[in-house]
Scaffold this motif. Structure first.
Motif, PDB file in Angstrom:
ATOM      1  N   GLN A  68     -23.811  30.856  10.840  1.00 38.01           N
ATOM      2  CA  GLN A  68     -24.867  30.275  10.015  1.00 38.01           C
ATOM      3  C   GLN A  68     -24.326  29.974   8.622  1.00 38.01           C
ATOM      4  OE1 GLN A  68     -28.626  28.644   9.318  1.00 38.01           O
ATOM      5  NE2 GLN A  68     -27.370  29.016  11.102  1.00 38.01           N
ATOM      6  N   ALA A  69     -24.698  28.815   8.096  1.00 38.17           N
ATOM      7  CA  ALA A  69     -24.257  28.382   6.775  1.00 38.17           C
ATOM      8  C   ALA A  69     -25.163  28.933   5.691  1.00 38.17           C
ATOM      9  CB  ALA A  69     -24.245  26.855   6.702  1.00 38.17           C
ATOM     10  N   GLY A  70     -24.615  29.098   4.496  1.00 33.18           N
ATOM     11  CA  GLY A  70     -25.409  29.549   3.359  1.00 33.18           C
ATOM     12  C   GLY A  70     -24.662  29.314   2.061  1.00 33.18           C
ATOM     13  N   PRO A  71     -25.344  29.414   0.925  1.00 32.28           N
ATOM     14  CA  PRO A  71     -24.711  29.189  -0.368  1.00 32.28           C
ATOM     15  C   PRO A  71     -24.229  30.475  -1.036  1.00 32.28           C
ATOM     16  CG  PRO A  71     -27.082  29.263  -0.650  1.00 32.28           C
ATOM     17  CD  PRO A  71     -26.808  29.514   0.815  1.00 32.28           C
ATOM     18  N   MET A  72     -23.262  30.331  -1.924  1.00 29.73           N
ATOM     19  CA  MET A  72     -22.790  31.416  -2.769  1.00 29.73           C
ATOM     20  C   MET A  72     -22.779  30.891  -4.199  1.00 29.73           C
ATOM     21  SD  MET A  72     -19.703  32.658  -0.265  1.00 29.73           S
ATOM     22  CE  MET A  72     -19.482  34.304  -0.899  1.00 29.73           C
ATOM     23  N   ALA A  73     -23.378  31.664  -5.092  1.00 35.37           N
ATOM     24  CA  ALA A  73     -23.475  31.259  -6.494  1.00 35.37           C
ATOM     25  C   ALA A  73     -23.595  32.520  -7.339  1.00 35.37           C
ATOM     26  CB  ALA A  73     -24.679  30.328  -6.704  1.00 35.37           C
ATOM     27  N   ARG A  74     -23.873  32.353  -8.618  1.00 33.95           N
ATOM     28  CA  ARG A  74     -23.919  33.511  -9.490  1.00 33.95           C
ATOM     29  C   ARG A  74     -25.228  34.274  -9.385  1.00 33.95           C
ATOM     30  NH1 ARG A  74     -22.291  30.618 -14.901  1.00 33.95           N
ATOM     31  NH2 ARG A  74     -23.451  32.350 -15.783  1.00 33.95           N
ATOM     32  N   SER A  75     -26.311  33.614  -9.072  1.00 32.19           N
ATOM     33  CA  SER A  75     -27.619  34.269  -9.117  1.00 32.19           C
ATOM     34  C   SER A  75     -28.485  33.867  -7.940  1.00 32.19           C
ATOM     35  CB  SER A  75     -28.341  33.895 -10.423  1.00 32.19           C
ATOM     36  OG  SER A  75     -28.696  32.509 -10.400  1.00 32.19           O
ATOM     37  N   ALA A  76     -29.566  34.611  -7.756  1.00 32.86           N
ATOM     38  CA  ALA A  76     -30.538  34.288  -6.718  1.00 32.86           C
ATOM     39  C   ALA A  76     -31.212  32.955  -7.010  1.00 32.86           C
ATOM     40  CB  ALA A  76     -31.583  35.401  -6.618  1.00 32.86           C
ATOM     41  N   GLU A  77     -31.466  32.670  -8.275  1.00 38.59           N
ATOM     42  CA  GLU A  77     -32.078  31.399  -8.647  1.00 38.59           C
ATOM     43  C   GLU A  77     -31.183  30.238  -8.231  1.00 38.59           C
ATOM     44  OE1 GLU A  77     -34.219  29.466 -12.559  1.00 38.59           O
ATOM     45  OE2 GLU A  77     -32.348  30.576 -12.879  1.00 38.59           O
ATOM     46  N   ASP A  78     -29.881  30.354  -8.504  1.00 38.48           N
ATOM     47  CA  ASP A  78     -28.939  29.305  -8.105  1.00 38.48           C
ATOM     48  C   ASP A  78     -28.920  29.150  -6.589  1.00 38.48           C
ATOM     49  OD1 ASP A  78     -28.325  29.018 -10.755  1.00 38.48           O
ATOM     50  OD2 ASP A  78     -26.323  29.893 -10.633  1.00 38.48           O
ATOM     51  N   CYS A  79     -28.887  30.265  -5.877  1.00 39.73           N
ATOM     52  CA  CYS A  79     -28.861  30.208  -4.416  1.00 39.73           C
ATOM     53  C   CYS A  79     -30.129  29.569  -3.860  1.00 39.73           C
ATOM     54  CB  CYS A  79     -28.689  31.619  -3.835  1.00 39.73           C
ATOM     55  SG  CYS A  79     -26.993  32.256  -3.950  1.00 39.73           S
ATOM     56  N   ALA A  80     -31.271  29.824  -4.502  1.00 42.19           N
ATOM     57  CA  ALA A  80     -32.534  29.238  -4.050  1.00 42.19           C
ATOM     58  C   ALA A  80     -32.493  27.715  -4.154  1.00 42.19           C
ATOM     59  CB  ALA A  80     -33.694  29.797  -4.868  1.00 42.19           C
ATOM     60  N   LEU A  81     -31.934  27.206  -5.252  1.00 43.99           N
ATOM     61  CA  LEU A  81     -31.840  25.760  -5.446  1.00 43.99           C
ATOM     62  C   LEU A  81     -30.946  25.123  -4.386  1.00 43.99           C
ATOM     63  CD1 LEU A  81     -31.465  25.732  -9.344  1.00 43.99           C
ATOM     64  CD2 LEU A  81     -33.508  25.129  -8.034  1.00 43.99           C
ATOM     65  N   LEU A  82     -29.835  25.783  -4.094  1.00 42.94           N
ATOM     66  CA  LEU A  82     -28.884  25.265  -3.116  1.00 42.94           C
ATOM     67  C   LEU A  82     -29.427  25.360  -1.691  1.00 42.94           C
ATOM     68  CD1 LEU A  82     -25.872  26.952  -4.830  1.00 42.94           C
ATOM     69  CD2 LEU A  82     -26.002  24.495  -4.431  1.00 42.94           C
ATOM     70  N   LEU A  83     -30.023  26.506  -1.368  1.00 43.24           N
ATOM     71  CA  LEU A  83     -30.532  26.717  -0.016  1.00 43.24           C
ATOM     72  C   LEU A  83     -31.649  25.737   0.311  1.00 43.24           C
ATOM     73  CD1 LEU A  83     -29.979  28.643   2.370  1.00 43.24           C
ATOM     74  CD2 LEU A  83     -31.897  30.020   1.571  1.00 43.24           C
ATOM     75  N   SER A  84     -32.445  25.380  -0.693  1.00 40.60           N
ATOM     76  CA  SER A  84     -33.529  24.417  -0.483  1.00 40.60           C
ATOM     77  C   SER A  84     -32.981  23.078   0.001  1.00 40.60           C
ATOM     78  CB  SER A  84     -34.317  24.214  -1.780  1.00 40.60           C
ATOM     79  OG  SER A  84     -34.920  25.414  -2.205  1.00 40.60           O
ATOM     80  N   ALA A  85     -31.805  22.717  -0.496  1.00 37.01           N
ATOM     81  CA  ALA A  85     -31.187  21.453  -0.105  1.00 37.01           C
ATOM     82  C   ALA A  85     -30.473  21.557   1.245  1.00 37.01           C
ATOM     83  CB  ALA A  85     -30.195  21.005  -1.170  1.00 37.01           C
ATOM     84  N   MET A  86     -29.946  22.749   1.573  1.00 43.13           N
ATOM     85  CA  MET A  86     -29.124  22.920   2.771  1.00 43.13           C
ATOM     86  C   MET A  86     -29.924  23.057   4.057  1.00 43.13           C
ATOM     87  SD  MET A  86     -26.339  25.600   1.190  1.00 43.13           S
ATOM     88  CE  MET A  86     -25.505  25.870   2.749  1.00 43.13           C
ATOM     89  N   CYS A  87     -31.111  23.622   3.956  1.00 37.27           N
ATOM     90  CA  CYS A  87     -31.877  23.949   5.160  1.00 37.27           C
ATOM     91  C   CYS A  87     -32.766  22.799   5.623  1.00 37.27           C
ATOM     92  CB  CYS A  87     -32.733  25.190   4.913  1.00 37.27           C
ATOM     93  SG  CYS A  87     -31.764  26.711   4.780  1.00 37.27           S
ATOM     94  N   GLY A  88     -33.174  22.878   6.871  1.00 35.58           N
ATOM     95  CA  GLY A  88     -34.087  21.885   7.424  1.00 35.58           C
ATOM     96  C   GLY A  88     -33.748  21.578   8.864  1.00 35.58           C
TER      97      GLY A  88
END
Length: 512
Positions: A225-245
């Protein structure tokens, strides 16, 4: 004309801050891309990047600037991002860390790459990883990183004598070292969460099927399963919103769940949140430093209004043997496509007229012997064995039954709690080469992450402290949060509220 940023270096901005700066033209996408490309070159000794394409990156950045100027910018327009070398890309080589695919260029982009590009993300390059994502240390790659003529592991920015974790070690390292604001990773048995913990960054694995696997070089199809890595949960939320669907036309395992904005509920109160604490995650083998940091984080959650609930996950120990039957079995099947016929490496001198094998078989044998590394060969052999006649029922079928029981354990636990918390790994990152001769020791490092993967649950790692013991002093420690199916927003909310009250996620290694 852009208004230059002052006071803060671009690489110290979060995803949210940098995206805002790009949208308001305080910095151009081209400037941001050039800045991070230069940082990648300056810190090439980390061994994180395996391929870059400056012309392609800057072309993407110029297109992003044009959309910003036209008022048609996407949610992440101009944001520089790097991709784990397990996602196929048209403009960059895709090797999956293997000699078998050295120099391979895909005719299409993976869905995750494509989705991020559609909201404006600019690709900086491809990141080193364990071969075919098989490993917990990033020491199994067969590809030399950029700037090097020899194969070498990615180094942990907090201590370059140590591993960054695996298999998404390159992704964790570039985020920790501020060589990219964010990176993509994949998690089969903990390969986002464990390197995130070892490098002091935030990473999230969504529910299995939330992000399309199309264009991900397959390891274990029922687990990847794919997922994002970033500095914060807020950053990950922004990225995950674009990645999923949903991706029904290209990925039959894609969930038919609508695209979600995971940032909407980040600031919701966690008063009354029930956090399950499994006793099995705090037993023998857990280092004192890791336990102390996780205990302190749990106390912080209590101060934020959450309630700690003792729970049990009785089959936690069985997750290792179950995983190392199922994952190699699926790998054995998936990697059978690499035969030297259609694409990838093909042995040149394979003909042996004295051999008892037909010429085609000789080509297969020599190609796969040359193309695969030791760890990949080990897992292929294990997988072939457990799927063979006479052993399928005894091993593979039994492992699938226990996998179902492990998933049931989680559902029983979620009757009493909303999220589950515990350590990501028993220890901090170890020294490069320390466990190279002991594969089982590497496997045991995943004891706390495997069960969530087997159940297909969303899970994430957040930084919660640093080791104090002399031998490991200063090394990052992560805490794992696990949620029920499709509860990524709840996990991100819990992580974000913790990060609002602490600053572990803001720390960065010296020299970066």
């Amino acid at each position: 004309m852009t208004t230059p940023l002052s006071h803060t270096a671009l690489h110290d901005l979060s995803v949210q801050e940098l995206t805002q700066a790009l949208q308001t033209k305080q910095v151009s996408a081209v400037e941001a891309a050039q800045h991070f490309l230069q940082r990648g070159q300056a810190h090439a000794a980390l061994g994180a990047y395996v391929d870059t394409n400056t012309d392609a990156t800057l072309a993407q950045a110029r297109a992003a600037d044009a959309r910003i100027a036209a008022g048609t910018a996407g949610a992440l327009e101009g944001l520089p991002i790097a991709h784990k070398d397990i996602f196929v890309t048209r403009d960059f080589a895709t090797t999956a860390g293997s000699r078998m695919l050295k120099g391979y260029r895909s005719p299409f982009d993976a869905t995750v790459v494509d989705k991020l590009a559609k909201v404006g993300a600019v690709t900086l390059g491809k990141l080193n990883c364990d071969e075919f994502a098989m490993g917990s240390s990033n020491e199994n790659s067969a590809i030399a990183p950029m700037g090097s003529d020899s194969v070498q592991p990615v180094r942990n920015p907090w201590n370059t004598e140590r591993i960054p974790g695996g298999s998404s070690g390159g992704s964790a390292a570039v985020v920790a070292a501020r060589l990219a604001p964010a990176a993509t990773g994949t998690d089969t048995g903990g390969s986002i969460r464990q390197p995130a913990a070892f490098c002091g960054v935030t990473g999230i694995k969504p529910t299995y099927g939330r992000a399309s696997r199309y264009g991900m070089v397959a390891f274990a199809s029922s687990l990847d399963q794919a997922g994002p890595m970033a500095r914060s949960a807020e950053d990950c939320a922004l990225l995950l919103s674009a990645m999923c669907g949903p991706d029904p036309d290209r990925d039959s395992t894609s969930l038919d769940v609508p695209t979600e904005n995971f940032a909407l509920k980040l600031n919701d109160s966690i008063e009354g949140l029930r956090i399950g604490v499994p006793k099995e995650f705090f037993g023998e083998g857990l280092s004192a430093d890791v336990r102390a940091s996780v205990d302190a984080a749990l106390k912080q959650y209590e101060q934020l209004g959450a309630k700690l609930v003792p729970i049990t996950l009785p089959r936690t120990e069985l997750s290792i043997p179950v995983y190392y039957i199922i994952a190699p079995a699926e790998a054995s099947s998936n990697l059978s496509r690499f035969d030297g016929v259609k694409f990838g490496h093909r042995a040149k001198d394979f003909a042996d007229h004295d051999s008892k094998f037909p010429l085609l078989d000789q080509m297969y044998r020599r190609t796969r012997a040359e193309g695969f590394g030791d760890e990949v060969k080990r897992r292929i052999m294990i997988g072939t064995y457990v799927l063979s006649h006479g052993y399928y029922d005894a091993y593979y079928l039994q492992a699938q039954k226990i996998r179902r029981m492990i998933a049931d354990d989680f559902q029983n636990a979620f009757k009493d709690c909303d999220v589950i918390a515990g350590p990501v790994a028993p220890t901090v990152a170890w020294k490069i080469g320390e466990k190279s001769d002991d594969p089982v020791a590497n496997y045991l490092a995943d004891i706390f992450t495997l069960s969530g993967s087997l159940a297909g649950l969303p899970g994430m790692s957040i930084p919660v402290g640093f080791a104090k013991a002399d031998a490991d002093k200063g090394m990052p420690i992560g805490m794992q949060l696990l949620g029920n199916y499709c509860q990524e927003a709840r996990l991100l909310n819990a992580a974000h509220r913790f990060q609002q009250a602490t600053d572990y996620h803001l720390a960065k290694p010296a020299g970066f």
